[in-house]
Design a protein around this motif. Structure first.
Motif, mmCIF file in Angstrom:
data_model
loop_
_atom_site.group_PDB
_atom_site.id
_atom_site.type_symbol
_atom_site.label_atom_id
_atom_site.label_comp_id
_atom_site.label_asym_id
_atom_site.label_seq_id
_atom_site.Cartn_x
_atom_site.Cartn_y
_atom_site.Cartn_z
ATOM 1 N N GLY A 91 0.830 -1.205 0.000
ATOM 2 C CA GLY A 91 0.000 0.000 0.000
ATOM 3 C C GLY A 91 0.859 1.248 0.000
ATOM 4 O O GLY A 91 2.060 1.182 -0.269
ATOM 5 N N HIS A 92 0.244 2.382 0.373
ATOM 6 C CA HIS A 92 0.969 3.646 0.346
ATOM 7 C C HIS A 92 1.817 3.833 1.596
ATOM 8 O O HIS A 92 1.504 3.310 2.658
ATOM 9 N N GLY A 93 2.871 4.588 1.445
ATOM 10 C CA GLY A 93 3.694 4.946 2.607
ATOM 11 C C GLY A 93 4.865 4.008 2.828
ATOM 12 O O GLY A 93 5.014 2.993 2.154
ATOM 13 N N ASP A 94 5.683 4.360 3.823
ATOM 14 C CA ASP A 94 6.911 3.632 4.143
ATOM 15 C C ASP A 94 6.640 2.504 5.116
ATOM 16 O O ASP A 94 6.582 2.741 6.325
ATOM 17 N N TYR A 95 6.477 1.304 4.636
ATOM 18 C CA TYR A 95 6.311 0.204 5.585
ATOM 19 C C TYR A 95 6.627 -1.123 4.919
ATOM 20 O O TYR A 95 6.757 -1.209 3.698
ATOM 21 N N ARG A 96 6.761 -2.136 5.728
ATOM 22 C CA ARG A 96 7.013 -3.491 5.241
ATOM 23 C C ARG A 96 6.033 -4.451 5.879
ATOM 24 O O ARG A 96 5.444 -4.162 6.914
ATOM 25 N N VAL A 97 5.926 -5.613 5.260
ATOM 26 C CA VAL A 97 5.102 -6.692 5.786
ATOM 27 C C VAL A 97 5.977 -7.941 5.804
ATOM 28 O O VAL A 97 6.743 -8.167 4.861
ATOM 29 N N ILE A 98 5.922 -8.719 6.866
ATOM 30 C CA ILE A 98 6.699 -9.959 6.911
ATOM 31 C C ILE A 98 6.023 -10.971 5.981
ATOM 32 O O ILE A 98 4.826 -11.224 6.105
ATOM 33 N N VAL A 99 6.785 -11.512 5.036
ATOM 34 C CA VAL A 99 6.200 -12.385 4.012
ATOM 35 C C VAL A 99 6.809 -13.782 4.071
ATOM 36 O O VAL A 99 8.020 -13.941 3.864
ATOM 37 N N ARG A 102 16.232 -21.540 -1.539
ATOM 38 C CA ARG A 102 14.808 -21.195 -1.480
ATOM 39 C C ARG A 102 14.565 -20.210 -0.353
ATOM 40 O O ARG A 102 14.649 -20.556 0.825
ATOM 41 N N PRO A 103 14.296 -18.938 -0.675
ATOM 42 C CA PRO A 103 13.915 -18.004 0.374
ATOM 43 C C PRO A 103 12.580 -18.443 0.961
ATOM 44 O O PRO A 103 11.619 -18.672 0.226
ATOM 45 N N ILE A 104 12.535 -18.596 2.271
ATOM 46 C CA ILE A 104 11.268 -18.909 2.948
ATOM 47 C C ILE A 104 10.610 -17.603 3.370
ATOM 48 O O ILE A 104 9.408 -17.433 3.236
ATOM 49 N N THR A 105 11.418 -16.657 3.852
ATOM 50 C CA THR A 105 10.890 -15.305 4.040
ATOM 51 C C THR A 105 11.294 -14.505 2.796
ATOM 52 O O THR A 105 12.459 -14.480 2.409
ATOM 53 N N LEU A 106 10.292 -13.900 2.167
ATOM 54 C CA LEU A 106 10.581 -13.089 0.967
ATOM 55 C C LEU A 106 10.894 -11.660 1.396
ATOM 56 O O LEU A 106 11.643 -10.955 0.740
ATOM 57 N N TRP A 107 10.269 -11.225 2.482
ATOM 58 C CA TRP A 107 10.745 -10.059 3.222
ATOM 59 C C TRP A 107 10.690 -10.428 4.682
ATOM 60 O O TRP A 107 9.616 -10.755 5.160
#
Lengths: 268, 177, 353
Positions: free
Chosen positions: C130-138, C281-286
């Motif tokens: 979404g908008h703004g400066d943030y991350r989500v654990i993926v 294989r990345p398990i966390t993508l972020w």
């Protein structure tokens, strides 16, 4: 000995409000806060602030508050009330918030008979963004996005939310009041109290639509704004109860035509 | 042991549940299994297919691009999957509904008159089990007993009588090949 | 539950969330994730939880916003088109630092696209969305077992860092069935860690406000810098990945989700042909496994990124290796799933064998 006949309600914080002179929000905040205090539910009330002029409601109400995205108050209220049915949950919303961007959330929360209370402030204009046309802007009314007056050919008709929601089976209490005269303010307070009581008794969705004045964006003096409410707004948005759990079946038409409201007083 | 199988037919022929049954049977034999249904937009009457892998080693790719076996329950399925079958692979064809014959000569073809057998058992619905019985006998991917043991787990709402008919169909299918 | 049972990825995910303490779900139907709300609609009432079929994805994300702010472990799920609609709410939730968990069971896009498995939402998920400066654990599972067991980790991290966490899986992982065993006992909501920011009863405490805005000059910047610190700590501490056959590899494949399984199946083929091929294989993508990729780049000449899109994670890989390795890309977008032989062909081409 002096007797204190008036005091500030503990339902509001000490933060000075920054609303414009003549604006209805200050009055409405106070009414809601007094009701919360009088009902003794202040310690278990959660309020939801809208996006718009009254976004600052989260600073003013002296209870837990949340500030969700524009128009999503009823959805957030749904999640809160389902998890904390012991709390009193109210969503304070303007006309853009409730009747435009949040129309779906409003209608569906009402249709699900969510046991929440909506305080809907209808001043027929987008205040905070600078006076643009609202879904409730009257026909012919000027705004910064309808500079020649709202033309129904281009911008359609205003939406009457109480009448609209009254078409649903679910809502418990729907009422329209105003705060342009002292007598109306008193009636408005009774309506707000009744709406909270409907929630506290588990009688479902309650909404108080409050016709309010916005002198700044109406380009009127506060006095002229009051007159505008009386002469222009109320004829289009008739005051009265549109749905109530406390009376026998009341025909929609009857409610719609009724301008003066008879309030049940046995709660007060 | 590695068996990648595609089952294909009309929606409503019990393709998906047969696939799940096979996967479940493989699981209770402590084999590695994956099941993947083609999840089309049609709810009924379209084509239905699914792929199942039963393997003695961990299944890396759940995608069955070159199946070892194709179970063909209707004619469109024959045309669709004939070319994908591995050379030397097995094609089990429900001859009650499929008149055409595969063109390929590098595959093993087995016809099973599944609908006729199912009708004799008492319901057309078990034609899928007839094919699955034949499959388990031909490939040995799973034991028929494991399939029978899996029946109540997959058909959770099935009545006793229907479970028996499914069982009978699995056995009859075995006898056919 | 020690007995292995055969479960669909979507159902395993829903059950895993319930076992991890989820007691509130709001969602809107969309293929290929419908089994999640369907499962929740009967499973949550069994454990005293609440299921709501919302009027829209927009409403659903806001319902879980409210429910989480009042203390419930919450979930919503969708596929790309619906996740796009939820982004508004996710941004507010990230700004207000409220923990939520959601799943994107990806389908082909852009637009309405199709309902087949795809990985085109990588950018959207790993950049916040979404908008703004943030991350989500993926988290990117690649099996039904992981679909079922990752929700617990997602909830724990969401609570720990007060932010959204999500599972990003393609439709194949949602629709496929595999045997599953849960590696944790069901968690009783009574045992959740205490949270000092929840709304409800103000008896004996100051009133609380959950908000994502601050109009006072300079204040929002301070808050966003605080978020940045949190994100840096996550990048430092929460990276998860899996590697296979890395010893002396001439080429390392990098893939997540279903694509990683197809890549893994190509390793034996390469081995037979005398090629040393590994898989990261990345398990966390972020947070993305930047450091390990940097190390790989020091030793391996070729990196092959395989995705079910036209090249999204490959950008992160390039950022990580900083030109030290040759980064190749193979993608099958919008609903096509690569097969083993295709990957093997790519490997052969790169290693010129």
């Amino acid at each position: 000995m002096e007797k204190k006949v008036f005091k500030r309600t503990g339902g509001l914080t000490d933060i000075p409000m920054r609303y414009c002179p003549g604006c209805g929000h200050g009055i409405i905040h106070r009414l809601v806060a007094e009701v919360i205090e009088e009902l003794g539910v202040q310690k278990r009330t959660i309020g939801i602030a809208p996006v718009g002029c009254s976004v600052f409601a989260d600073e003013y109400f002296n209870c837990d508050m949340i500030q969700p995205p524009h128009g999503r108050g009823p959805a957030v209220a749904t999640g809160m009330k389902r998890i904390r049915p012991d709390c009193v949950v109210f969503s304070y919303q303007g006309d853009g918030d409730l009747a435009s961007i949040g129309m779906a959330e409003t209608v569906h929360a009402a249709a699900r008979a969510e046991n929440i209370t909506i305080i809907f402030v209808n001043n027929a204009i987008y205040g905070m963004t600078g006076g643009q046309m609202a879904p409730t802007t009257l026909i012919g009314m000027k705004s910064t996005t309808s500079p020649f007056g709202r033309d129904v050919k281009r911008a359609g008709y205003p939406i009457r939310m109480c009448e609209f929601l009254a078409a649903l089976d679910a809502p418990g209490y729907l009422v329209r009041v105003s705060v342009h005269k002292p007598a109306n303010v008193m009636k408005a307070k009774k309506a707000v109290k009744k709406a909270f009581q409907v929630q506290m008794e588990g009688l479902g969705f309650s909404m108080v639509e409050i016709i309010s004045q916005c002198p700044t964006d109406w380009f009127l003096t506060p006095l002229q704004a009051v007159e505008y409410v009386e002469k222009q707004m109320i004829p289009y948005y008739p005051l009265g109860e549109y749905k109530t759990p406390f009376k026998k079946e009341e025909g929609k038409k009857e409610a719609k035509d009724k301008i003066e409201v008879e309030f049940r007083t046995d709660f007060n | 042991m590695y068996q990648g199988v595609i089952m294909s037919g009309f929606g409503g022929q019990g393709i998906v549940s047969a696939g799940i049954l096979l996967a479940n049977a493989g699981m209770i034999e402590d084999k590695y299994v994956t099941f993947f249904p083609a999840y089309g937009a049609e709810m009924r009457g379209g084509t239905a297919n699914c792929s199942v892998v039963v393997s003695s080693e961990e299944v890396s790719s759940p995608v069955v691009a070159r199946p070892d076996t194709v179970i063909v329950m209707n004619e469109p399925s024959l045309h669709r999957f004939e070319s994908q079958l591995k050379p030397g692979g097995l094609m089990l064809i429900n001859s009650s509904l499929v008149a055409a014959k595969p063109k390929r000569e590098d595959i093993e073809i087995v016809f099973v008159d599944a609908n006729t057998i199912a009708e004799k058992i008492g319901t057309l619905k078990v034609a899928n089990m007839v094919m699955l019985g034949a499959y388990s006998k031909k490939t040995g991917a799973v034991n028929v007993d494991s399939l029978i043991k899996s029946l109540p787990k997959v058909y959770k709402k099935a009545k006793e009588d229907m479970l028996k008919k499914n069982q009978e169909a699995l056995r009859k299918g075995m006898e056919e090949v | 539950m020690t007995e292995r049972i055969l479960m669909k990825g979507n159902e395993a995910l829903a059950e895993g969330a319930v076992r991890a303490g989820c007691r509130f779900f709001a969602g809107y139907p969309i293929t290929p994730q419908n089994e999640i709300p369907e499962y929740m609609s009967w499973r949550l009432p069994e454990v005293g939880g609440t299921f709501i079929q919302a009027e829209s994805e927009v409403a659903a994300i806001n319902m879980i916003f409210g429910a989480s702010a009042c203390g419930a472990r919450v979930m919503t799920s969708s596929s790309g088109p619906g996740i796009s609609l939820k982004q508004e709410g996710i941004s507010y939730i990230a700004g207000a630092e409220i923990p939520i968990f959601y799943a994107d069971i990806m389908r082909g896009g852009p637009g309405l696209g199709n309902i087949a498995p795809a990985q085109g939402d990588y950018f959207q998920a790993t950049r916040g969305g979404g908008h703004g400066d943030y991350r989500v654990i993926v988290f990117a599972p690649n099996s039904v077992i992981e679909m079922g067991n990752f929700p617990r980790i997602c909830y724990e991290l969401a609570d720990k860092y007060r932010m959204p966490s999500m599972i990003l899986a393609d439709g194949l992982l949602g629709q496929m069935m595999e045997p599953i065993v849960y590696d944790f006992e069901p968690i009783d909501p009574k045992d959740f860690p205490e949270k000092d920011y929840l709304l409800g009863c103000t008896e004996g405490r100051e009133r609380r406000v959950v908000r994502s805005y601050d109009l006072r000059p300079g204040y929002l910047e301070k808050n966003t810098l605080k978020l940045e610190k949190k994100f840096k700590s996550i990048e430092e501490n929460e990276v998860r990945y899996d590697d296979t056959n890395m010893e002396g590899a001439d080429l390392v494949m990098v893939a997540f989700g279903t694509a990683s399984r197809v890549c893994k199946s190509a390793i034996p083929l390469a081995k037979e042909a005398g090629m040393k091929v590994g898989l990261l294989r990345p398990i966390t993508l972020w947070p993305f496994p930047m450091k390990v990729l940097r190390q790989i780049a020091d030793e391996v000449e070729h990196i092959l990124v395989v995705e079910m899109n036209i090249g999204q994670m490959v950008e992160d890989v390039k950022l990580a290796v900083e030109g030290k390795s040759q980064v190749h890309f193979y993608g099958r977008p919008s609903g096509s799933v690569p097969v083993t032989e295709e990957i093997f062909e790519q490997v052969k081409m790169i290693l010129k064998k």
